[in-house]
Structure formats: C-alpha cells, structure tokens
Design a protein around this motif. Sequence first.
Motif, PDB file in Angstrom:
ATOM      1  N   UNK A 167       0.837  -1.196   0.000  1.00 34.98           N
ATOM      2  CA  UNK A 167       0.000   0.000   0.000  1.00 34.98           C
ATOM      3  C   UNK A 167       0.870   1.243   0.000  1.00 34.98           C
ATOM      4  N   UNK A 168       0.374   2.300  -0.613  1.00 37.61           N
ATOM      5  CA  UNK A 168       1.150   3.519  -0.678  1.00 37.61           C
ATOM      6  C   UNK A 168       1.202   4.221   0.660  1.00 37.61           C
ATOM      7  N   UNK A 169       0.183   4.044   1.475  1.00 39.02           N
ATOM      8  CA  UNK A 169       0.186   4.668   2.792  1.00 39.02           C
ATOM      9  C   UNK A 169       0.574   3.642   3.834  1.00 39.02           C
ATOM     10  N   UNK A 170       1.329   4.093   4.813  1.00 42.73           N
ATOM     11  CA  UNK A 170       1.698   3.222   5.918  1.00 42.73           C
ATOM     12  C   UNK A 170       0.960   3.728   7.146  1.00 42.73           C
ATOM     13  N   UNK A 171       0.057   2.934   7.662  1.00 38.21           N
ATOM     14  CA  UNK A 171      -0.736   3.337   8.817  1.00 38.21           C
ATOM     15  C   UNK A 171      -0.578   2.296   9.907  1.00 38.21           C
ATOM     16  N   UNK A 172      -0.293   2.763  11.107  1.00 29.70           N
ATOM     17  CA  UNK A 172      -0.176   1.867  12.245  1.00 29.70           C
ATOM     18  C   UNK A 172      -1.361   2.120  13.165  1.00 29.70           C
ATOM     19  N   UNK A 173      -2.020   1.047  13.559  1.00 30.40           N
ATOM     20  CA  UNK A 173      -3.200   1.166  14.390  1.00 30.40           C
ATOM     21  C   UNK A 173      -2.960   0.444  15.707  1.00 30.40           C
ATOM     22  N   UNK A 174      -3.188   1.165  16.804  1.00 30.94           N
ATOM     23  CA  UNK A 174      -2.984   0.579  18.122  1.00 30.94           C
ATOM     24  C   UNK A 174      -4.103  -0.409  18.419  1.00 30.94           C
ATOM     25  N   UNK A 175      -3.774  -1.548  19.041  1.00 25.42           N
ATOM     26  CA  UNK A 175      -4.827  -2.504  19.415  1.00 25.42           C
ATOM     27  C   UNK A 175      -5.900  -1.870  20.290  1.00 25.42           C
ATOM     28  N   UNK A 176      -5.505  -0.924  21.127  1.00 20.92           N
ATOM     29  CA  UNK A 176      -6.471  -0.267  22.018  1.00 20.92           C
ATOM     30  C   UNK A 176      -7.509   0.523  21.221  1.00 20.92           C
ATOM     31  N   UNK A 177      -7.074   1.188  20.160  1.00 23.93           N
ATOM     32  CA  UNK A 177      -8.003   1.924  19.308  1.00 23.93           C
ATOM     33  C   UNK A 177      -8.937   0.973  18.578  1.00 23.93           C
ATOM     34  N   UNK A 178      -8.400  -0.132  18.073  1.00 22.29           N
ATOM     35  CA  UNK A 178      -9.230  -1.100  17.360  1.00 22.29           C
ATOM     36  C   UNK A 178     -10.262  -1.723  18.297  1.00 22.29           C
ATOM     37  N   UNK A 179      -9.885  -1.985  19.537  1.00 21.98           N
ATOM     38  CA  UNK A 179     -10.836  -2.541  20.506  1.00 21.98           C
ATOM     39  C   UNK A 179     -11.915  -1.525  20.856  1.00 21.98           C
ATOM     40  N   UNK A 180     -11.528  -0.254  20.967  1.00 29.22           N
ATOM     41  CA  UNK A 180     -12.481   0.796  21.324  1.00 29.22           C
ATOM     42  C   UNK A 180     -13.544   0.967  20.247  1.00 29.22           C
ATOM     43  N   UNK A 181     -13.145   0.848  18.988  1.00 30.51           N
ATOM     44  CA  UNK A 181     -14.086   1.093  17.899  1.00 30.51           C
ATOM     45  C   UNK A 181     -14.872  -0.141  17.476  1.00 30.51           C
ATOM     46  N   UNK A 182     -14.486  -1.330  17.924  1.00 26.34           N
ATOM     47  CA  UNK A 182     -15.107  -2.552  17.408  1.00 26.34           C
ATOM     48  C   UNK A 182     -16.618  -2.615  17.601  1.00 26.34           C
ATOM     49  N   UNK A 183     -17.173  -2.262  18.785  1.00 30.23           N
ATOM     50  CA  UNK A 183     -18.638  -2.320  18.908  1.00 30.23           C
ATOM     51  C   UNK A 183     -19.356  -1.389  17.934  1.00 30.23           C
ATOM     52  N   UNK A 184     -18.825  -0.184  17.728  1.00 29.22           N
ATOM     53  CA  UNK A 184     -19.440   0.746  16.778  1.00 29.22           C
ATOM     54  C   UNK A 184     -19.311   0.226  15.352  1.00 29.22           C
ATOM     55  N   UNK A 185     -18.178  -0.375  15.034  1.00 33.42           N
ATOM     56  CA  UNK A 185     -18.001  -0.988  13.719  1.00 33.42           C
ATOM     57  C   UNK A 185     -19.052  -2.058  13.477  1.00 33.42           C
ATOM     58  N   UNK A 186     -19.226  -2.929  14.454  1.00 32.74           N
ATOM     59  CA  UNK A 186     -20.160  -4.051  14.307  1.00 32.74           C
ATOM     60  C   UNK A 186     -21.586  -3.556  14.077  1.00 32.74           C
ATOM     61  N   UNK A 187     -21.974  -2.499  14.782  1.00 39.95           N
ATOM     62  CA  UNK A 187     -23.330  -1.960  14.613  1.00 39.95           C
ATOM     63  C   UNK A 187     -23.507  -1.294  13.256  1.00 39.95           C
ATOM     64  N   UNK A 188     -22.424  -0.723  12.728  1.00 31.19           N
ATOM     65  CA  UNK A 188     -22.532   0.053  11.492  1.00 31.19           C
ATOM     66  C   UNK A 188     -22.566  -0.820  10.240  1.00 31.19           C
ATOM     67  N   UNK A 189     -21.904  -1.961  10.259  1.00 27.46           N
ATOM     68  CA  UNK A 189     -21.780  -2.765   9.038  1.00 27.46           C
ATOM     69  C   UNK A 189     -23.154  -3.127   8.464  1.00 27.46           C
ATOM     70  N   UNK A 190     -23.216  -3.150   7.151  1.00 26.48           N
ATOM     71  CA  UNK A 190     -24.507  -3.268   6.452  1.00 26.48           C
ATOM     72  C   UNK A 190     -24.943  -4.725   6.331  1.00 26.48           C
ATOM     73  N   UNK A 191     -25.873  -5.140   7.183  1.00 20.09           N
ATOM     74  CA  UNK A 191     -26.441  -6.492   7.104  1.00 20.09           C
ATOM     75  C   UNK A 191     -27.166  -6.728   5.784  1.00 20.09           C
ATOM     76  N   UNK A 192     -27.617  -5.648   5.129  1.00 16.67           N
ATOM     77  CA  UNK A 192     -28.388  -5.797   3.893  1.00 16.67           C
ATOM     78  C   UNK A 192     -27.588  -6.449   2.771  1.00 16.67           C
ATOM     79  N   UNK A 193     -26.270  -6.419   2.856  1.00 19.53           N
ATOM     80  CA  UNK A 193     -25.435  -7.025   1.818  1.00 19.53           C
ATOM     81  C   UNK A 193     -25.211  -8.519   2.040  1.00 19.53           C
ATOM     82  N   UNK A 194     -25.629  -9.032   3.179  1.00 19.58           N
ATOM     83  CA  UNK A 194     -25.370 -10.438   3.478  1.00 19.58           C
ATOM     84  C   UNK A 194     -26.198 -11.416   2.636  1.00 19.58           C
ATOM     85  N   UNK A 195     -27.500 -11.202   2.408  1.00 17.40           N
ATOM     86  CA  UNK A 195     -28.257 -12.189   1.625  1.00 17.40           C
ATOM     87  C   UNK A 195     -27.674 -12.479   0.249  1.00 17.40           C
TER      88      UNK A 195
END
Length: 264
Positions: free
Chosen positions: A1-29
């Motif tokens: 990838x052209x960009x190098x991004x480092x993500x702290x595990x703490x940030x990923x854990x903090x955002x995971x519940x909001x991520x899960x709620x946001x993802x579009x279930x409509x694309x699953x069928x």
Amino acid sequence: MSAVADFAPEWLALREPADAEARADALLPPLLDRLAGVDRPVVRDLGCGTGSMVRWLAGRLPGPVRWVLHDRDPRLLALAAADLAADLGEVETRVGDLAGLGAAELEGTALVVASALLDLFTFEEMDALAAACVEAGCPALFALSVTGRVELDPADPLDGEYEAAFNAHQRRDGLLGPDAVAAAEEAFARRGARVLRAASPWRLDGRPALTAEWLRGWVGAAVEQRPDLADLGYLRRRLDACAAGGLRAVVHHADLLALPGEGR
C-alpha cells in the motif's frame, strides 16, 4: 500500500462495537446466495487488524470456514490469530503488502473482505485489486469505507472547515480517501461484476470515549493538512461538549459488495 498506517490494538478494541453496529447487514443475503454450496470456503481478510471483521462475519456464514488473515503489522496478526483460533479453528496469517495480491494468489478463495481499508489505496492499487478479484472469480466485501461526510450536533461554524481539511488529508499522496467507494464501484462494474452498495454510518451517540478519541484523530489530521486551523479552540469546545454528554456525531461510511460475473 502507498500509505503506511499503524493502528494501536487499544483503538481497534475501542471502535469494534461501533463498527459491528454500522456494518450493512443488507449485503449479506446476496453474499450468502453466492457462497451457497461452497464447502469450507476460504475467506481472506485484508488488513485484518485484531480480527474484528472476522468476529462479525463468522457467526453470519454457515458451516466451517478457512480464514486467512492478511496484515502488514505482525503484532496485530499475532493478536488476531491468538484470539480467533480457539473459536474458529483453521486460521492462517500472512504478513505483507495488502495491495500486492494477484489473481494467482486469490485462486480458490471464496471471498475477500476488508474493513476501513480502501481509503488507504491509490486508484491504481484499488484497480489492480478489483482486476485480481474478477479474474479469480472471487467476490469482495469492503466494509466501513469513509465517504467524507460528518454530522455533528450541535453544529459549529468551523465544522465544514475541519471536514474539508480532513478529506484533503485523506487524499494526500494520491490516496483515494473518501473517493474510495466510488472508485471501487467503478473498477468492479467496468469488469462485469455486479456491485451493491449500502450505507454504514458510524453513530457515536453514547460512546464518549470513542467519540473523544475519534475527534482527536479527525481534528489532528485536519490541522496537519491546514496548520492555520490549529489553536482556534475548536477541539477543546468539542471535547468539552463530548464530556458533558452534549455532542452527537455521525461519521458516514459505505459498504460495498462486488460479485464477479453477475453484472448486467
């Protein structure tokens, strides 16, 4: 990838519940229709982080799955594998550049997924990934790609300035940033794939810790792009409102499902 991004595990854990709620279930069928009858499908998660996309998807796919996790950060891969292996069984890891996968490497893959990743690609990298998926006949589900729009309530006269500066920062060095969803949609459709899109807004109400951390990152990127936006008191006003429970934020994202060979 052209960009190098480092993500702290703490940030990923903090955002995971909001991520899960946001993802579009409509694309699953339509995705499940495509995977019907595939025995032990191979699913590759690009930029897996600590495995939040797999945790969300695992309970929604029928039967056993062979998971292959890709990330450029071996620390995150180790955390993901350790957490997922006990529950999911067959989990493999791959360290390396996420934009370098070709059709040969995707041979036999039933699904490619990624979350909050496409904005870090250039157009050329996104186009190459779309070409690889279509050539391999491999569907792709891209979740939580930013679209460049943020809603803050109550509004502040400077909201638009910071939003525009953040979006410009996302596009630096030729990266797609908020143009990623449209670029991916076009790249897959041009190659005959059926492409479905659904909104997946990040709603930060009732999550003051996540909202505050997001604000710091959002404003920080805007100020990096436009130093004249520093020292205007904006971040302090917003953080104070957040701490008092008086700030609502919606960060708009979109999810994309590409189904090669099903285009009209």
